[in-house]
Structure formats: structure tokens, C-alpha cells
Design an enzyme around this catalytic site. Structure first.
Site, PDB file in Angstrom:
ATOM      1  N   ARG A  34       1.026   5.720   7.752  1.00 57.19           N
ATOM      2  CA  ARG A  34       0.063   6.050   6.699  1.00 57.19           C
ATOM      3  C   ARG A  34       0.786   6.210   5.357  1.00 57.19           C
ATOM      4  O   ARG A  34       1.979   6.495   5.298  1.00 57.19           O
ATOM      5  CB  ARG A  34      -0.672   7.368   7.026  1.00 57.19           C
ATOM      6  CG  ARG A  34      -1.444   7.357   8.327  1.00 57.19           C
ATOM      7  CD  ARG A  34      -2.761   6.607   8.260  1.00 57.19           C
ATOM      8  NE  ARG A  34      -3.699   7.116   7.289  1.00 57.19           N
ATOM      9  CZ  ARG A  34      -4.711   7.944   7.579  1.00 57.19           C
ATOM     10  NH1 ARG A  34      -4.894   8.384   8.808  1.00 57.19           N
ATOM     11  NH2 ARG A  34      -5.553   8.335   6.634  1.00 57.19           N
ATOM     12  N   VAL A  35       0.003   6.064   4.313  1.00 60.11           N
ATOM     13  CA  VAL A  35       0.548   6.154   2.963  1.00 60.11           C
ATOM     14  C   VAL A  35       0.697   7.628   2.569  1.00 60.11           C
ATOM     15  O   VAL A  35      -0.115   8.465   2.962  1.00 60.11           O
ATOM     16  CB  VAL A  35      -0.423   5.435   1.989  1.00 60.11           C
ATOM     17  CG1 VAL A  35       0.044   5.595   0.557  1.00 60.11           C
ATOM     18  CG2 VAL A  35      -0.564   3.962   2.360  1.00 60.11           C
ATOM     19  N   ASP A  76      -9.500   3.078  -2.051  1.00 64.87           N
ATOM     20  CA  ASP A  76      -9.938   3.391  -0.699  1.00 64.87           C
ATOM     21  C   ASP A  76     -10.748   4.706  -0.644  1.00 64.87           C
ATOM     22  O   ASP A  76     -10.827   5.432  -1.628  1.00 64.87           O
ATOM     23  CB  ASP A  76      -8.680   3.507   0.177  1.00 64.87           C
ATOM     24  CG  ASP A  76      -8.947   3.234   1.655  1.00 64.87           C
ATOM     25  OD1 ASP A  76     -10.087   2.947   2.022  1.00 64.87           O
ATOM     26  OD2 ASP A  76      -7.986   3.315   2.445  1.00 64.87           O
ATOM     27  N   GLN A 108       0.817  -1.215   0.000  1.00 63.38           N
ATOM     28  CA  GLN A 108       0.000   0.000   0.000  1.00 63.38           C
ATOM     29  C   GLN A 108       0.854   1.270   0.000  1.00 63.38           C
ATOM     30  O   GLN A 108       0.417   2.313  -0.438  1.00 63.38           O
ATOM     31  CB  GLN A 108      -0.971   0.005   1.180  1.00 63.38           C
ATOM     32  CG  GLN A 108      -0.324   0.061   2.547  1.00 63.38           C
ATOM     33  CD  GLN A 108      -1.322   0.404   3.650  1.00 63.38           C
ATOM     34  OE1 GLN A 108      -2.522   0.477   3.411  1.00 63.38           O
ATOM     35  NE2 GLN A 108      -0.835   0.628   4.852  1.00 63.38           N
ATOM     36  N   HIS A 127      -4.035  -7.852   6.001  1.00 63.31           N
ATOM     37  CA  HIS A 127      -3.685  -6.447   6.221  1.00 63.31           C
ATOM     38  C   HIS A 127      -2.829  -6.403   7.477  1.00 63.31           C
ATOM     39  O   HIS A 127      -3.103  -7.124   8.437  1.00 63.31           O
ATOM     40  CB  HIS A 127      -4.944  -5.593   6.393  1.00 63.31           C
ATOM     41  CG  HIS A 127      -4.698  -4.138   6.122  1.00 63.31           C
ATOM     42  ND1 HIS A 127      -3.694  -3.425   6.742  1.00 63.31           N
ATOM     43  CD2 HIS A 127      -5.311  -3.272   5.287  1.00 63.31           C
ATOM     44  CE1 HIS A 127      -3.708  -2.180   6.287  1.00 63.31           C
ATOM     45  NE2 HIS A 127      -4.673  -2.058   5.397  1.00 63.31           N
ATOM     46  N   GLU A 157     -15.590   8.849   1.684  1.00 58.05           N
ATOM     47  CA  GLU A 157     -16.657   9.153   2.652  1.00 58.05           C
ATOM     48  C   GLU A 157     -16.604  10.564   3.223  1.00 58.05           C
ATOM     49  O   GLU A 157     -17.521  10.973   3.937  1.00 58.05           O
ATOM     50  CB  GLU A 157     -16.570   8.178   3.840  1.00 58.05           C
ATOM     51  CG  GLU A 157     -16.580   6.705   3.480  1.00 58.05           C
ATOM     52  CD  GLU A 157     -15.180   6.152   3.205  1.00 58.05           C
ATOM     53  OE1 GLU A 157     -14.230   6.942   3.162  1.00 58.05           O
ATOM     54  OE2 GLU A 157     -15.057   4.939   3.010  1.00 58.05           O
ATOM     55  N   TRP A 209      -0.019  10.229   0.096  1.00 52.81           N
ATOM     56  CA  TRP A 209      -1.036  10.261  -0.963  1.00 52.81           C
ATOM     57  C   TRP A 209      -0.579  11.105  -2.155  1.00 52.81           C
ATOM     58  O   TRP A 209      -1.075  12.204  -2.389  1.00 52.81           O
ATOM     59  CB  TRP A 209      -2.363  10.777  -0.394  1.00 52.81           C
ATOM     60  CG  TRP A 209      -2.950   9.865   0.656  1.00 52.81           C
ATOM     61  CD1 TRP A 209      -2.456   8.668   1.098  1.00 52.81           C
ATOM     62  CD2 TRP A 209      -4.150  10.080   1.407  1.00 52.81           C
ATOM     63  NE1 TRP A 209      -3.269   8.117   2.060  1.00 52.81           N
ATOM     64  CE2 TRP A 209      -4.318   8.967   2.268  1.00 52.81           C
ATOM     65  CE3 TRP A 209      -5.108  11.095   1.432  1.00 52.81           C
ATOM     66  CZ2 TRP A 209      -5.406   8.856   3.149  1.00 52.81           C
ATOM     67  CZ3 TRP A 209      -6.180  10.987   2.295  1.00 52.81           C
ATOM     68  CH2 TRP A 209      -6.330   9.878   3.139  1.00 52.81           C
ATOM     69  N   ASP A 228     -12.373  -1.071   7.815  1.00 53.38           N
ATOM     70  CA  ASP A 228     -11.411  -1.146   8.920  1.00 53.38           C
ATOM     71  C   ASP A 228     -12.021  -1.725  10.187  1.00 53.38           C
ATOM     72  O   ASP A 228     -12.377  -0.999  11.104  1.00 53.38           O
ATOM     73  CB  ASP A 228     -10.888   0.259   9.241  1.00 53.38           C
ATOM     74  CG  ASP A 228     -10.301   0.940   8.016  1.00 53.38           C
ATOM     75  OD1 ASP A 228     -10.053   0.255   7.003  1.00 53.38           O
ATOM     76  OD2 ASP A 228     -10.081   2.159   8.080  1.00 53.38           O
TER      77      ASP A 228
END
Ligand SMILES: *[C@@H]1O[C@H](CO)[C@@H](O)[C@H](O)[C@H]1NC(C)=O
Ligand SMILES: *[C@@H]1O[C@H](CO)[C@@H](O)[C@H](O)[C@H]1NC(C)=O
Ligand SMILES: *[C@@H]1O[C@H](CO)[C@@H](O)[C@H](O)[C@H]1NC(C)=O
Ligand SMILES: *[C@@H]1O[C@H](CO)[C@@H](O)[C@H](O)[C@H]1NC(C)=O
Ligand SMILES: *[C@@H]1O[C@H](CO)[C@@H](O)[C@H](O)[C@H]1NC(C)=O
Ligand SMILES: *[C@@H]1O[C@H](CO)[C@@H](O)[C@H](O)[C@H]1NC(C)=O
Ligand SMILES: *[C@@H]1O[C@H](CO)[C@@H](O)[C@H](O)[C@H]1NC(C)=O
Length: 707
Positions: free
Chosen positions: A323-324, A427, A310, A560, A430, A326, A494
Site C-alpha cells: 500500500r501507498v 482515489d 502510485q 495496474h 467512500e 499516505w 478495483d
């Protein structure tokens, strides 16, 4: 004409209705009616419990990192106690005008129910409710205390929706999702809204099935609530002056669900065959680490279909965890030589998968480019929206602008698909705040729920334009009505790395079943869950393996590492875990022909891959409240172990002849019955139908893996 007389007894009211045809209809005394469709009560109205109310409210949708606190002050609610009906078009057209004498003619609601042709359902009708004078509408369908209701998109806690309300508002599902649990309370105290509740979901959808053998599918996109708390009504509350509901009937729930799914499957892609080569293994942290972990897996016999990195675009560290970054392009510092690694692995039959979402970190060059082009959502000051995603800021692609959409589809094609990735997590979707301004001037209240669908259609566009619809697999999290036309695979988002019904392993099963009943037949979940909380919640080996063993009997096996990989037990943590996981991945792979049949039945028959028992055994009333056992395809009944330290499991078997998958004696068990079986780690309780054409395959797998 086949007429019949039917009388209804309701509290102190007694009235009779004449049904014309088996088709639709009603009527009784003035101002009391029940409209039937295919012999089942649809709309019920009388002066005591009117079918319609209208009103006004002040509502705030406060967003914080994808959690929405919705505060609504309903300061006016007017019951429309009078309905005048027009039956001149019966039995195919019914009309009513409803009002409250005090407010007439300022406020009036017109209801038109019209039967239409349909090849998917026995009977099909459209209910069109239009309102003048107000923008809040409560529309009530008939119900009674024995009716059960399912669907509403992806729901995690309750499969049967009767007795509760379900807001249709896309958001983060929350951490804990149970306001009475200590864990959710801790999360809420740190960040109000972040704990979630039983109904918070990435993928709500205003569609539901009734055990009265009809499905109701709402066209609303704005905020609405499916309210099933009343014993006598199914209420739909909308922030709108129009409500369109499609109603389909069938002989049973299976046919209904098939009807819903078949409408979609005509254009759904199939899943690529490479997924059946084993599990998709999540690793991160750079090329060397990826190759080392892969080698560790292979050395211990794990069947690996793909390695999923990821953080291919880079990483950042926030308080929530790893975290990735972005900024969707190959990060050569972290992943040197990745291009040739991908092609070398492909030669060995191992694919590599990536990650993307509809946002760009403000620190990245792609954000600058998109911003310069005017492709990002703005705030009401006309500035580019820089939203907090948990310790960093990012912008969101404005998919309402066709140029922005194509630009993003091109980015996916060039940087992901042409680079050689064979899958990716698609992903998010929302977080769109209610004050976001986008290019296509339409309705911001609709746009929030629409964004996941636009995001899905952008991903689909990239696959279509690159001709990789059947070879590259995206798996997505967010959705709403319409997403099912673009994506082929969802995952349950998640979950907590725990056993809780509200947010742990069990909730991933309810998610798959409710989604399948809502028109999305293929989904899976993160093996081992995702959300890890320092000092409170970390993943055990047992949870990881229980999750893995049930995922064998789902369309896709994917791990994951979670948001704090170092705190969680991982597949590669010990050789013992690797060996246990290797066995499970081999069972999954050995089931390939069965998986292929199950997956193809989603599009040919419209039957979800994972479905509740009641779809298959509608005569068995016990099955309607079972939400943690499921059928995988038509021949396997799966009853995952959901608790810690269990060595046996009680399984309910409906009426059929069953064989316990792991039973060496292959004894036939006659349902309906409840049976307790051994359920040692590695042996998910699974039964197959004794007359299954797959019995030889299942026996062969048992012979090879019964250790
Ligand atoms: C919505 O927000 C406004 C402005 O902060 C506030 O005045 C109002 O009371 C809020 N309404 C509700 C229902 O929370
Ligand atoms: C619903 O009824 C209204 C008012 O008659 C009409 O304008 C609208 O086109 C109808 N919508 C549908 C989808 O039939
Ligand atoms: C509820 O309604 C259904 C469908 O009309 C009917 O079959 C059932 O008997 C009713 N149950 C009760 C308790 O009224
Ligand atoms: C929510 O938490 C309470 C208190 O711990 C518990 O009794 C209840 O069973 C939980 N509900 C679900 C659905 O997990
Ligand atoms: C849902 O229905 C219940 C029972 O009829 C009612 O008390 C409640 O106000 C409704 N909720 C909303 C948001 O309208
Ligand atoms: C784990 O398994 C690998 C491959 O079989 C082996 O080389 C390695 O020594 C094992 N590690 C431990 C700690 O046993
Ligand atoms: C369960 O396992 C125990 C111990 O291995 C064994 O003695 C027993 O026969 C098993 N029971 C069943 C129903 O298979």
C-alpha cells in the site's frame, strides 16, 4: 387544443384519462389518476396501488474499511391511499395532496409538478414532493413490465435496472460482489460486508433513464433507494421529508443522454493529448525499478505515454498487500532524483503520473500539520477521526471547511503539479462514517454522499488555480450527483483479477456504460484488474491481454499491477507479454484521431465515449438487453472476449452495414445478424460501419497489425 381520450385497464380497475395537449396530464375518477409527460405515464395513483407511502425506520450505517452494513428496521409504513388533485394550473402545473384519512392532518404529502423551460430536453418538469409528519417517503412513478431502466450511476452487474433495487450510498464496491458465489462467501466470512453485492458501488447517482423516453434525476443526497422491483411502479425511497425530481423528455434515449451530458460538458475540460502517445504503465518500487521497467517496455516496442508511480510518496506493507504511504510529498529515499527523472523523461515525450486521495496516514507529518490546523474530520467526541483503512489509520480532510479545501488544493498544486507530474489517480472518497463531525454544520447524512463531490471540486480547484486543466489528467474513483462537473475521467475502481460477471473484466464494461448513461461520458478501467487474493485469485497472462486488447477501444489505456504485484502476471513479466502489449499500445496510438473525435463528441454532442448499442439503434429491440457489447464513438462496435480460452466469438450486429476490423477481405456484413468470428488473443472482436469516414484509418491499422 389537441385532446385525446385514453383508457387504461388495470387488474380489476378500468379508467379513462383525458390528455390535454401533447404536454402533460390526466385525470379520471376521483382518487385515480395517471399524470403523463409528453404522452408517457409519469405518476400513477389509485387506492390499490397508491403513489405515496410514508413511515419511520431505525437505520444503522456500520462502517468497516469503506464497507457499509446498512441495517434498517422499517417499523411504520403508511400507504397514502387518497390523493386530491388540483388541475387548475394544467397543462403546465399539476398538484396533488395525498393522505391517509386515519392520520390526517398529522401526515400529508404535497406533490407539485411544474413544467419549466429547457434547452436540453423536449419537455422538462420538476416534481416537488414535500412531507409533513414523517422522514421516510416512498414515492412511486408509473411503470409496466416492458419498461426498461438504465443509469443509477456506476453499476457493475446489471445495465438494465428493472427488477432490482439500487441503494444510493457511496462505499467500497466489494470483493466478488455476488453473495451466491463461493469467493464472495469466503471474503464475507472473514470480514462481513467486504464481499459487496450486485449494487455496491463507488459512484451511485439517483438518475435513471426510462425506455419511455424520459430521464429522472433526483436531488436527494441522503440515503435513498431506487427500487425497480415492482412490475407496475418505479419507486424512490428517501430518508428525507422532501424529494425533488427533475424530469426531461426527448424523442429517444440518445437525445436524452445527450441532454444529460451536454448540461455537464459546458464546463468539462478536455483530455490532454499526451494520453494518446501510448499506455500509462503502472510500476512502483523506486526510481531504479521504474526506469528499468520503462526501459524493458521501450526495448520491446511498447508505446508509453506515462509511467505511473502510485508509491511516489512511499510505501507500507499490510496484510492486504503493498500500500501507498499516505503522506503526499516526494519520498526521496524511495525515489532519489525523481525531479530530474521527470524532466528528462518529459523531453522524450514520456510523462510521469502520481497518486493522491483525501486521507493522511497518522504516521505522516502532513497529518500532524492538518490536525494542528483543525482541517480533519472529527468524531462525536470532538477528537480527530482516525479511521482504519486496512492495517493502518488515517484522517480525512474536512472539505466542508473552505480553508481546509484550499490547503489541500495547494498541496496538490505544489507537491504534484508543480513537481512535474502530468497526471494522478484521485482515489477514495467512500469511507466517511455517519458519525463524522465536520466544520460546516449541515447534515451528516448528506455529507457522506457529498464527500466525493467535495473531493472532486478540490482536485478541480488545484487544476484551475495552476492553469493545468487541459494538461494534467486526474482519474477518479468515487462520485455522486455533481462529481461530473469537476472530474473529466473516472476509472472503474478495483475489479477482481478474474473473468467474473459480478466483479471481473465484464463488470468494467457495464460500469463504463451505466456511468455514460448517468451523465459521465469518459471512463476506463485497470488493465488486468486489481484485487488479488493470495492462493485464491491471481492474474493470468490471458486475462491481462484480453483486458488490454479491449482497452485499445476505450479513451484511455492504463495498467495496474494490483495489490499483490508479485502474484500477478504483469505487462513486463515476459518479453512475449511485452511484445503482445507493445502491439496493442501501438494500435491504441494509431487510433489517435479517432480517439480525439470520440472524446470531443462527449462535450460537443453529449454522447458518451462508450455507449450501449441501444443508444445508436433504438429501433432494434434486441439491443436493449446487450450489456457486454458497446459502441466506441459512432463508428466502432466492440465485443470484448470475456471468457477464458476462447478462439471465436459470437457478435450481435444491429441493422447497419459492418466490416470486421481484422478481416483481410473487408467483407461487408449486413445487420441485423449474429455472426461468429475468429477472436484469437490480440484481436478483440471489433466492427466498423462500412460507410465510416474512418475506414481508411481502420484499414491501415489492420494492414500494419494483422499478425
Ligand atoms: C442499531 O444499533 C443500535 C445500537 O447498537 C441497536 O440497538 C439497534 O437495534 C440497531 N438497529 C438496527 C435496525 O440494526
Ligand atoms: C418544494 O416545495 C416546498 C413546499 O412548497 C418549497 O418550500 C420548496 O422551496 C420547493 N422546492 C423546490 C426546489 O421547488
Ligand atoms: C407499457 O407502457 C408503455 C408506455 O406507455 C406502452 O407503450 C406499452 O405498450 C406498455 N406495455 C404493456 C405490456 O402494457
Ligand atoms: C453469482 O454466483 C452464482 C453462483 O456461482 C452464479 O450462478 C451467478 O451467475 C453469479 N452471478 C453473477 C452476476 O455473476
Ligand atoms: C422495493 O419494492 C418491493 C416491491 O414493491 C417491496 O417489496 C420492497 O419492500 C421495496 N424495498 C424497499 C426498501 O422499500
Ligand atoms: C527481453 O528483451 C530484451 C530487449 O529486446 C532483451 O535484451 C532480453 O534479453 C530479453 N530477455 C529474454 C529473457 O529473452
Ligand atoms: C478463422 O481462423 C481459421 C484458422 O486461422 C481460418 O481457417 C478461418 O478461415 C478463419 N475464419 C474466419 C471467418 O475468418
Amino acid at each position: 387544443m389537441d385532446s385525446s381520450l385514453k383508457c387504461v385497464f388495470l387488474i380489476s380497475l378500468v379508467y379513462c384519462v383525458v390528455k390535454v395537449n401533447s404536454l402533460t396530464l390526466t385525470q379520471s375518477f376521483e382518487n385515480q389518476f395517471i399524470l403523463f409527460i409528453d404522452d408517457q405515464p409519469l405518476i400513477e395513483h389509485n387506492g390499490v396501488e397508491p403513489a405515496i407511502a410514508v413511515g419511520s425506520s431505525d437505520t444503522n450505517f456500520t462502517e468497516d474499511q469503506g464497507n457499509f452494513i446498512i441495517n434498517e428496521d422499517i417499523f411504520e409504513k403508511i400507504e397514502l391511499s387518497t390523493c386530491d388533485t388540483d388541475q387548475s394550473g394544467m397543462p403546465t402545473l399539476f398538484k396533488a395532496r395525498c393522505y391517509n384519512a386515519e392520520y390526517f392532518p398529522e401526515i400529508a404529502v404535497d406533490v407539485v409538478v411544474e413544467e419549466k423551460d429547457s434547452t436540453l430536453f423536449q419537455k422538462f418538469a420538476v416534481i416537488n414532493v414535500t412531507l409533513s409528519g414523517r422522514e421516510r417517503l416512498w414515492f412511486r412513478l408509473a411503470s409496466n413490465s416492458t419498461e426498461k431502466i438504465y443509469g443509477a450511476g456506476e453499476q457493475f452487474t446489471y445495465l438494465n435496472l428493472k427488477g432490482r433495487e439500487f441503494p444510493m450510498w457511496i462505499r467500497e464496491q466489494g470483493v466478488g460482489r455476488n453473495l451466491s458465489s463461493p469467493l464472495t462467501q469466503i471474503v464475507e466470512s472473514g470480514s462481513p460486508g467486504a464481499g459487496g453485492d450486485y449494487h455496491t458501488t463507488y459512484y451511485p447517482a439517483p438518475i435513471f433513464l426510462s425506455t419511455w423516453n424520459y430521464v429522472i434525476s433526483g436531488k436527494q443526497k441522503r440515503y435513498s433507494i431506487l427500487n425497480f422491483t415492482s412490475p407496475t411502479r418505479k419507486e424512490i425511497y428517501v430518508h428525507d421529508n422532501e424529494l425533488i425530481l427533475n424530469v426531461g423528455t426527448a424523442a429517444n434515449l440518445m437525445e436524452l443522454v445527450n441532454g444529460i451530458n451536454l448540461e455537464v460538458s459546458r464546463i468539462s475540460p478536455t483530455l490532454p493529448d499526451w494520453i494518446y502517445n501510448g499506455a500509462i504503465i503502472a510500476v512502483q518500487g523506486g526510481t531504479q525499478n521504474m526506469l528499468d521497467k520503462l526501459q524493458q517496455c521501450l526495448d520491446n516496442g511498447v508505446k508509453v505515454s506515462a509511467i505511473w508511480i502510485q508509491d511516489w510518496a512511499g510505501k507500507i506493507v499490510t496484510s492486504f498487500g503493498y500500500r501507498v504511504f499516505w503522506n503526499w510529498r516526494w519520498n526521496e529515499e524511495l525515489y532519489p532524483g525523481l525531479d530530474s527523472v521527470i524532466s528528462n523523461l518529459a523531453e522524450k515525450g514520456i510523462q510521469v503520473a502520481a497518486y493522491i486521495n483525501p486521507h493522511l496516514n497518522v504516521e505522516g507529518d502532513l497529518f500532524l500539520e492538518a490536525d494542528t490546523l483543525g482541517y480533519l474530520l472529527k468524531n462525536d467526541q470532538g477528537e480527530t477521526y482516525r479511521q482504519d483503512f486496512g492495517g493502518f489509520l488515517a484522517g480525512t480532510i474536512d472539505f466542508s471547511n473552505p480553508l481546509a479545501k484550499q490547503w489541500y488544493a495547494d498541496l496538490i498544486q505544489k507537491n504534484i503539479i508543480e513537481f512535474g507530474f502530468k497526471g494522478f489517480m484521485a482515489d477514495f472518497g467512500e469511507y466517511t462514517p455517519i458519525d463524522a463531525v465536520f466544520s460546516e454544520p449541515s447534515d451528516p447524512y448528506e455529507f457522506h454522499n457529498l464527500l466525493p463531490v467535495l473531493w472532486a471540486s478540490t482536485v478541480r480547484l488545484a487544476l484551475e488555480q495552476s492553469g493545468t486543466l487541459n494538461s494534467v489528467l486526474p482519474w477518479a474513483r468515487s462520485g455522486f450527483t455533481g462529481a461530473q462537473y469537476f472530474h473529466s475521467m473516472m476509472w472503474a475502481g478495483d475489479q477482481n483479477v478474474d473473468w467474473s460477471k459480478s466483479d471481473g473484466l465484464p463488470s468494467s464494461i457495464v460500469a463504463a456504460l451505466s456511468l455514460g448513461l448517468s451523465g459521465f461520458g469518459l471512463s476506463h478501467s485497470d488493465i488486468g484488474g486489481y484485487t488479488t487474493l493470495n492462493g485464491i485469485l491471481t492474474r493470468s497472462e490471458e486475462l491481462l491481454l484480453r483486458w488490454a486488447e479491449y482497452s485499445v477501444f476505450t479513451p484511455l489505456m492504463r495498467t495496474h499491477e494490483g495489490n499483490k504485484p508479485e502474484l500477478n502476471h504483469q505487462v513486463y513479466s515476459t518479453n512475449d507479454t511485452l511484445k503482445s502489449f507493445a502491439r496493442l499500445s501501438a494500435i491504441y496510438t494509431s487510433l489517435t484521431p479517432y480517439h480525439q473525435e470520440v472524446v470531443s463528441q462527449v462535450s460537443t454532442l453529449g454522447t458518451p465515449a462508450m455507449s450501449p448499442l441501444f443508444l445508436h439503434f433504438p429501433e432494434d429491440l434486441e439491443t436493449f438487453e446487450i450489456q457486454y457489447e458497446f459502441m466506441y464513438g459512432f463508428d466502432l462496435l466492440v465485443s470484448p472476449v470475456l471468457e477464458i480460452s476462447k478462439s471465436n466469438q459470437q457478435v450481435y450486429l444491429p441493422s447497419s452495414r459492418w466490416i470486421h476490423f481484422w478481416d483481410d477481405d473487408q467483407q461487408v456484413v449486413e445487420g441485423p445478424t449474429s455472426i461468429t468470428i475468429n477472436a484469437t488473443l490480440g484481436k478483440t472482436p471489433v466492427f466498423f460501419r462500412a460507410d465510416s469516414k474512418w475506414a481508411p484509418l481502420f484499414s491501415d491499422i489492420r494492414n500494419r497489425f494483422n499478425y
